[in-house]
Write an enzyme that holds these catalytic residues in place. Structure first.
Site, short mmCIF file in Angstrom:
data_model
loop_
_atom_site.label_atom_id
_atom_site.label_comp_id
_atom_site.label_asym_id
_atom_site.label_seq_id
_atom_site.Cartn_x
_atom_site.Cartn_y
_atom_site.Cartn_z
N TRP A 75 0.75 -1.22 0.06
CA TRP A 75 0.13 -0.22 -0.01
C TRP A 75 0.68 1.25 0.10
O TRP A 75 0.42 2.30 -0.08
CB TRP A 75 -0.94 -0.01 1.15
CG TRP A 75 -0.21 -0.33 2.52
CD1 TRP A 75 -0.53 -1.58 3.16
CD2 TRP A 75 0.78 0.34 3.27
NE1 TRP A 75 0.26 -1.88 4.21
CE2 TRP A 75 1.10 -0.43 4.57
CE3 TRP A 75 1.23 1.62 3.26
CZ2 TRP A 75 1.81 0.02 5.39
CZ3 TRP A 75 2.26 1.96 4.00
CH2 TRP A 75 2.27 1.26 5.25
N LYS A 130 -3.03 -8.49 -7.65
CA LYS A 130 -3.59 -8.08 -6.45
C LYS A 130 -3.14 -6.79 -5.67
O LYS A 130 -2.05 -6.84 -4.96
CB LYS A 130 -3.53 -9.27 -5.52
CG LYS A 130 -4.47 -9.04 -4.13
CD LYS A 130 -3.44 -9.51 -2.81
CE LYS A 130 -3.93 -9.05 -1.75
NZ LYS A 130 -4.35 -7.68 -1.32
N SER A 137 5.84 -7.03 3.17
CA SER A 137 6.68 -7.42 4.43
C SER A 137 7.32 -8.58 4.16
O SER A 137 7.21 -9.49 3.51
CB SER A 137 5.80 -7.33 5.48
OG SER A 137 4.78 -8.31 5.34
N THR A 195 5.23 -11.72 5.11
CA THR A 195 4.19 -12.21 3.96
C THR A 195 5.13 -12.94 3.03
O THR A 195 4.82 -13.73 2.30
CB THR A 195 3.39 -11.14 3.63
OG1 THR A 195 2.51 -10.50 4.59
CG2 THR A 195 2.45 -11.66 2.52
N TYR A 246 4.10 -21.41 -0.19
CA TYR A 246 2.93 -21.40 -1.33
C TYR A 246 3.50 -21.99 -2.48
O TYR A 246 2.94 -23.20 -2.88
CB TYR A 246 2.23 -20.10 -1.70
CG TYR A 246 1.47 -19.28 -0.64
CD1 TYR A 246 1.12 -19.78 0.57
CD2 TYR A 246 1.45 -18.06 -0.67
CE1 TYR A 246 0.58 -19.17 1.49
CE2 TYR A 246 0.86 -17.16 0.30
CZ TYR A 246 0.36 -17.85 1.52
OH TYR A 246 -0.20 -16.83 2.32
N GLU A 304 10.35 -8.70 -2.81
CA GLU A 304 10.99 -7.37 -2.49
C GLU A 304 10.29 -6.98 -1.09
O GLU A 304 9.06 -6.70 -1.16
CB GLU A 304 10.72 -6.22 -3.51
CG GLU A 304 11.34 -6.44 -4.79
CD GLU A 304 12.61 -6.15 -4.91
OE1 GLU A 304 13.20 -5.83 -4.00
OE2 GLU A 304 12.97 -6.37 -6.13
N CYS A 363 10.42 1.22 2.22
CA CYS A 363 11.07 0.23 2.54
C CYS A 363 12.47 0.74 2.50
O CYS A 363 13.50 -0.01 3.01
CB CYS A 363 10.95 -1.14 1.48
SG CYS A 363 10.99 -0.54 -0.13
N LYS A 395 0.68 0.77 15.40
CA LYS A 395 2.07 0.14 15.32
C LYS A 395 3.21 1.24 15.53
O LYS A 395 3.95 1.12 16.36
CB LYS A 395 2.26 -0.53 14.33
CG LYS A 395 3.60 -1.47 14.36
CD LYS A 395 3.88 -2.09 12.96
CE LYS A 395 5.63 -2.04 12.92
NZ LYS A 395 6.05 -2.44 11.36
N GLU A 448 11.83 -2.91 12.00
CA GLU A 448 11.11 -2.03 10.75
C GLU A 448 9.98 -1.26 11.31
O GLU A 448 9.01 -1.92 11.43
CB GLU A 448 11.08 -2.95 9.55
CG GLU A 448 10.76 -1.88 8.61
CD GLU A 448 10.26 -2.70 7.31
OE1 GLU A 448 9.22 -3.53 7.23
OE2 GLU A 448 10.77 -2.19 6.46
#
Ligand code: NAP
Ligand code: MG
Length: 497
Positions: free
Chosen positions: A166, A190, A244, A247, A254, A266, A301, A351, A392
């Site tokens: 995002w 996605k 992240s 993920t 997967y 990345e 990032c 956070k 992070e």
């Protein structure tokens, strides 16, 4: 560059914007098969902008089937044909630059200043660059004997899943669709659930640009309902992911548990910036540090997150940084005077704000304000083992660590599980080059902060990256695979010449 408008003018444009509200599958605007929706909101106000399809595995199946069907035709087009389609798409995005900038700002909380001067123009530049590259990349002939010809050719990898974050919704889309479409792949995109609007709008524009139905699908919804089914799909050939590290790891699972699709990741960073006592022009250094730490609210990032500064210049540099930060106004992202908008979501705000408590030594800032704003903050820690130096944060918080030598600085800089970017400021060219070589990061900048540009590869060492690079011609490796074609020239009649 299109001139910046006033806040009132942007508000006027915002009030008239029509937001996309359907997924794009097989060239059509569609609801989720389940009929379910979710709201995307404006982080600055909490207001709903649109209801979007909450797609699920069955919608991913439809998108993958459409991508598979369109792939054969798209991949066989002459590269110059794909180039023209991508150039038309870039032009349509440029024609809609202000509207897309406002849409991006409303959906993500990014400032209009950044959207209009960086995100959208860089999106256009990225698509044009890959479009222009694709009919200039040659395949290879290997050094085989006179009796053989061996060709090494690149072929598009096939159906590719692109799973996006995002923080740069449009630009990360461009970094991936540019080389992927140029290479001849068909896509199932996605976008992050929080920021799906501009990806949907670009997919609509892609149809207008003549990119065939099914080549560019956008499936909206959550990570578990859309991201995971893409990652596990037996007919997806590759996934390119930005997000992240947590993920990213899942995508390797997967893949290993499904069809061993190629995976490029990345991911996060904890990027150091070293400032030595012989750095030239501390005013310029301060400007780079502030930009690196607070650009895009630090939701970046590659943000400078650890300032590793020599004790001899620390006081002077911090004074200059604090003076510079005062120019970074916090507030309504649609006001072009503001450089720091709200954080993207309530959960992310909580956070980031959690790093302001706990008796941390705050040298500057430390405030939050209503509407998920965290003001640019500088904190100091005793050692690189502190939480602020290790984790992070992904918000506008810069952590300062003091050192007494370049050797110590480089050792601390490398003491992290990440390795995305790093920077070093010194007036001594030899030391700069030695440090640049020693720093374990995918991009190292000397006497500046940045990520290179479209011509240079971007990606991380260690837990910041896996499997490939975005940007530059190296990005095409993600979306192509090598084939060897071996021709035997032996034949009775011609054997002697
Ligand atoms: P994220 O939570 O990892 O999400 C990234 C994408 O993955 C989103 O589309 C997300 O869907 C999806 N996702 C979430 N959980 C999933 C799951 N279990 N299975 C499959 N897909 C799943 O990251 P983020 O919070 O959006 O972005 C911030 C992070 O991205 C930071 O850590 C930052 O460092 C990193 N980042 C890295 C780069 C780079 O180039 N290296 C660039 C930008 C950002 P939802 O929409 O449902 O969340
Ligand atoms: Mg939103």
């Amino acid at each position: 560059m299109t001139e910046l408008l006033t806040r009132a003018q942007y508000e006027q444009i915002a009030s008239k914007l029509t937001f996309p509200s359907k997924a794009i599958i097989d060239g059509r605007s569609v609801e989720a098969k389940s009929g379910r929706t979710f709201a995307t909101t404006n982080p600055a106000t909490g207001e709903k902008l649109a209801d979007l399809p909450a797609c699920g595995p069955e919608d991913v199946d439809a998108a993958v089937a459409s991508a598979r069907q369109s792939f054969a035709g798209w991949a066989k087009q002459h590269p110059a044909v794909r180039k023209q389609a991508l150039l038309r798409l870039a032009q349509l995005i440029e024609d809609n630059l202000v509207e897309l900038s406002v849409m991006e700002s409303l959906d993500s909380g990014k400032t209009i200043l950044d959207c209009q001067t960086v995100d959208v123009p860089e999106t256009v530049n990225c698509l044009r660059w890959h479009a222009e590259a694709i009919d200039k990349i040659y395949d290879q002939v290997s050094p085989a004997s006179n009796d053989h010809i061996a060709l090494v050719v690149r072929e598009p990898v096939g159906v590719v899943g692109l799973v996006l974050p995002w923080n740069f919704p449009l630009l990360m889309l461009a970094w991936k669709i540019g080389p992927a479409l140029a290479a001849g792949c068909s896509l199932v995109v996605k976008p992050a659930a929080e920021t799906s609007l501009t990806a949907l709008r670009v997919a609509e524009l892609a149809l207008d640009a003549g990119i065939p139905a099914g080549v560019f699908n956008v499936v909206t919804g959550s990570g578990s309902q859309v991201g995971e089914p893409i990652g596990r799909h037996m007919d997806v050939d590759a996934v390119s992911f930005t997000g992240s590290t947590e993920t990213g790891r899942r995508f390797l699972n997967y893949s290993s548990e499904s069809n061993l699709k190629e995976v490029v990741l990345e991911m996060g960073g904890k990027n150091p910036s070293i400032v030595m006592d012989d750095a030239d022009d501390l005013d310029a250094v301060a400007a780079h540090i502030v930009n690196g730490a607070y650009w895009n609210m630090g939701e970046n990032c590659s943000a400078i997150s650890r300032l590793i500064v020599h004790s001899a210049v620390k006081g002077k540099l911090l004074d200059k940084i604090v003076a510079e930060v005062k120019n970074w106004h916090v507030g309504d992202p649609l006001d072009p005077d503001n450089r720091v908008g709200p954080l993207v979501s309530e959960a992310h705000y909580r956070k980031v704000a959690s790093y302001l408590g706990d008796g941390v030594k705050v040298l500057h800032g430390g405030e939050t304000s209503k509407g998920r704003f965290v003001h640019p903050t500088i904190v100091e820690v005793e050692s690189n083992a502190a939480r602020h130096a290790k984790e992070e944060i992904f918000g506008p918080i810069l952590t300062v660590i003091t050192v007494d030598s370049l050797k110590e600085a480089v050792a601390i800089a490398n003491e992290t599980e990440y390795g995305l970017t790093a920077s070093v400021f010194t007036g001594n060219g030899k030391r700069a080059m030695r440090a640049a070589r020693a720093l374990r990061a995918g991009t190292v900048t000397v006497n500046s902060f940045g990520e290179g540009d479209i011509t240079t590869p971007f990606g991380g060492y260690r837990q910041s990256g896996f499997g490939g690079r975005d940007n530059s011609v190296h990005a095409h490796d993600q979306y192509t695979q090598l084939k060897t074609i071996w021709l035997d020239l032996n034949d009775d009649e011609t054997a002697d010449f």
